[in-house]
Scaffold this motif. Structure first.
Motif, short mmCIF file in Angstrom:
data_model
loop_
_atom_site.label_atom_id
_atom_site.label_comp_id
_atom_site.label_asym_id
_atom_site.label_seq_id
_atom_site.Cartn_x
_atom_site.Cartn_y
_atom_site.Cartn_z
N VAL A 179 12.41 0.45 0.59
CA VAL A 179 12.20 1.20 -0.82
C VAL A 179 13.44 1.92 -0.84
O VAL A 179 14.26 2.37 0.18
CB VAL A 179 11.12 2.30 -0.23
N ASP A 180 13.65 2.27 -2.25
CA ASP A 180 14.83 3.44 -2.54
C ASP A 180 14.06 4.52 -2.55
O ASP A 180 13.13 4.75 -2.37
CB ASP A 180 15.24 2.80 -3.93
N GLU A 181 15.08 5.69 -3.12
CA GLU A 181 14.22 7.01 -3.10
C GLU A 181 13.19 7.10 -3.86
O GLU A 181 12.18 7.85 -3.51
CB GLU A 181 15.57 7.96 -3.46
N GLN A 182 13.05 6.58 -4.95
CA GLN A 182 11.94 6.53 -5.93
C GLN A 182 10.56 5.72 -5.13
O GLN A 182 9.32 6.43 -5.28
CB GLN A 182 11.86 5.79 -7.28
N GLY A 183 11.15 4.89 -4.31
CA GLY A 183 9.71 4.47 -3.59
C GLY A 183 9.41 5.31 -2.42
O GLY A 183 8.24 5.31 -2.14
N ARG A 184 10.25 6.17 -1.82
CA ARG A 184 9.87 7.00 -0.59
C ARG A 184 9.19 7.97 -1.41
O ARG A 184 8.28 8.60 -0.59
CB ARG A 184 11.23 7.65 -0.23
N GLN A 185 9.59 8.52 -2.62
CA GLN A 185 8.69 9.66 -3.25
C GLN A 185 7.40 9.08 -3.44
O GLN A 185 6.28 9.94 -3.42
CB GLN A 185 9.39 10.05 -4.62
N ALA A 186 7.16 7.82 -3.68
CA ALA A 186 5.65 7.40 -4.32
C ALA A 186 5.05 6.96 -2.92
O ALA A 186 3.89 7.39 -2.53
CB ALA A 186 6.09 5.55 -4.54
N LEU A 187 5.78 6.92 -1.59
CA LEU A 187 5.13 6.79 -0.32
C LEU A 187 4.51 8.25 0.09
O LEU A 187 3.68 8.43 0.41
CB LEU A 187 5.97 6.18 0.67
N PHE A 188 5.43 9.20 -0.31
CA PHE A 188 4.96 10.44 -0.20
C PHE A 188 3.67 10.91 -0.88
O PHE A 188 2.52 11.74 -0.23
CB PHE A 188 6.12 11.59 -0.43
N ALA A 189 3.55 10.48 -2.07
CA ALA A 189 2.66 10.94 -2.86
C ALA A 189 1.30 10.09 -2.61
O ALA A 189 0.23 10.77 -2.38
CB ALA A 189 2.66 10.47 -4.07
N LEU A 212 9.11 9.64 8.19
CA LEU A 212 9.61 8.24 7.65
C LEU A 212 10.72 7.95 8.45
O LEU A 212 10.81 6.81 8.98
CB LEU A 212 9.60 8.19 6.23
N GLU A 213 11.66 8.76 8.57
CA GLU A 213 12.92 8.27 9.40
C GLU A 213 12.54 7.86 10.51
O GLU A 213 13.37 7.20 11.36
CB GLU A 213 13.72 9.69 9.38
N ARG A 214 11.54 8.76 11.39
CA ARG A 214 11.10 8.40 12.78
C ARG A 214 10.65 6.79 12.87
O ARG A 214 10.86 6.39 13.90
CB ARG A 214 10.51 9.53 13.26
N ALA A 215 9.76 6.68 11.66
CA ALA A 215 9.17 5.37 11.83
C ALA A 215 9.89 4.38 11.73
O ALA A 215 10.13 3.39 12.55
CB ALA A 215 8.26 5.67 10.60
#
Length: 429
Positions: free
Chosen positions: A184-194, A171-174
């Motif tokens: 997205v915040d941290e919760q949003g990032r976790q949602a993207l991972f899921a 995601l950082e590379r993207a």
């Protein structure tokens, strides 16, 4: 004109982010690290034929391409979905000419399991004589999908789904490639991972979609679910995931872990598994792993199956979930399963021994004359309702196949068997 449009077409983000060197590959250190099998091959610049087995989006194609560059082999990609025998012949002929000129070929076959057995056999002579170094990629278990001859000539390497740390780097590379921070915040990032479910390529696609939104603040995780499409679960009812998850469900129940069992049950439903298949396996579990420790387990599972037949999905699935809970919390015993297996082995060992004459019916006068039924003691007329007679065939020692455990209802059965054993010994004196 078509060439002009092709030149103007933007390169997909996933292609732009494809690792350019081995050290840029994420999540596969167990293979690419100094002590990993690929790390050791690269250290000596000698590559053997490989089967890369792993889920989508974990880097199989990228690794194959980078391996070819690292050991200076011509990279020849091929898709088993779109190719046939004619394509293989052309590639092998070109590889042979290339080898005569001093250049080796790495033949990368994507979805290699799509080739039938005869086509897989066609690789063998070219792999054996070094015309090509074969690197096959598959999402399916090679043990089931590839023939033994091909497997014996290749090293199977298992690639892992990307964990959250690797997905975070993707995601950082993207974001760096897009030149913007995703909303997205941290919760949003976790949602993207899921949502990505271990698939790096899918996560990049989600990032592209998210970058196009006109959102000004962080998008709440619950809204992400409506804006973006979750990756379909990795599950094929005819392939390995089917067997892996039913095995996980069965063993979780055996280990009395109700929560894990419910999780795998839900995973299978989410993947589209037929609930009747699961219900049938629960019936099997009831008799194999619980048995007489709780005879009601069989009744419960059959009732759940019947309830599902009457209600269908989704209402009937709750009945099966209830059976999962019952089985997970029930006392366990495989004594009946073990006893039946031992009895079957004895049946094969001793062949066609005749039962003792005293327990054979004598429906004709001739049979009575030659001793059928002679000496039989009617147990209901015996003291304690137990005659203690021998029921095993003559020439076969008495066996004790059934060894109940001190759990659940089998505790009561232990007492009964001990009682009858003592009576039998007493009457034999």
């Amino acid at each position: 004109m078509a060439e002009l449009f092709a030149a103007l077409a933007p390169t997909p983000l996933a292609e732009r982010l494809r690792p350019r060197t081995i050290k840029d590959v994420l999540g596969q250190d167990h293979l690419l690290g100094p002590d990993g099998p690929l790390g050791r091959m690269l250290a000596v610049r000698k590559l053997s034929s490989l089967i890369l087995w792993g889920p989508p989006g974990c880097g199989k194609t990228t690794i194959a391409r980078l391996l070819a560059e690292a050991v200076d082999l011509h990279f020849e990609p091929l898709s088993a979905v779109f190719s046939g025998v004619a394509d293989l012949r052309r590639i092998f002929e070109a590889a042979r000419k290339r080898r005569n000129d001093g250049k080796g070929t790495l033949l990368f076959v994507d979805e290699i399991h799509r080739f039938n057995r005869a086509q897989q056999d066609g690789f063998l002579p070219y792999v054996e004589d070094g015309t090509v170094t074969l690197v096959g990629a598959t999402t399916e278990n090679p043990s089931f999908e590839l023939n033994a001859a091909l497997l014996s000539r290749c090293q199977v390497l298992v690639l892992r789904r990307l964990d959250d740390a690797a997905l975070g780097t993707v995601l950082e590379r993207a974001e760096a490639a897009l030149g913007k921070t995703l909303p997205v915040d941290e919760q949003g990032r976790q949602a993207l991972f899921a949502m990505a479910d271990g698939d790096g390529r899918y996560l990049i696609m989600l990032a592209e979609q998210l970058a196009q939104l006109k959102e000004k603040g962080p998008v709440p995780p619950e809204r992400l679910a409506t804006l973006l499409q979750k990756r379909a679960p990795l599950y094929d009812k005819a392939q390995e995931a089917h067997y892996n998850l039913i095995s996980a469900l069965h063993k979780s129940l055996r280990g009395s872990d109700v929560d894990a069992a419910l999780y795998y049950f839900a995973r299978m439903l989410d993947g589209g598994e037929d609930p009747k298949y699961i219900a049938r396996r629960l019936v099997r579990f009831a008799v194999e792993d619980i048995g007489m420790a709780d005879p009601n387990a069989l009744t419960q599972t059959l009732a759940a199956w019947d309830t599902y037949d009457r209600l269908g999905s989704p209402e009937g699935e709750l009945a099966i979930a209830q059976a999962v809970i019952y089985l997970g919390t029930a006392p366990k015993s495989n004594a009946g399963y073990v006893a039946f297996g031992a009895a079957k082995r004895s049946a094969k060992q001793y062949g066609s021994l005749t039962p003792p004459m005293h327990i054979l019916n004598a429906p004709t006068k001739l049979m009575k004359t030659i001793g059928y039924g002679s000496g039989y003691q009617y147990d209901h007329n015996a003291e304690d309702g137990f005659s203690g007679q021998n029921y095993f065939p003559d020439g076969m020692a008495r066996e004790e196949y059934y060894q109940p455990v001190e759990r659940g209802f089998e505790r009561e059965i232990v007492k009964r068997l001990d009682y009858w054993k003592k009576l039998r010994e007493k009457k034999a004196r």
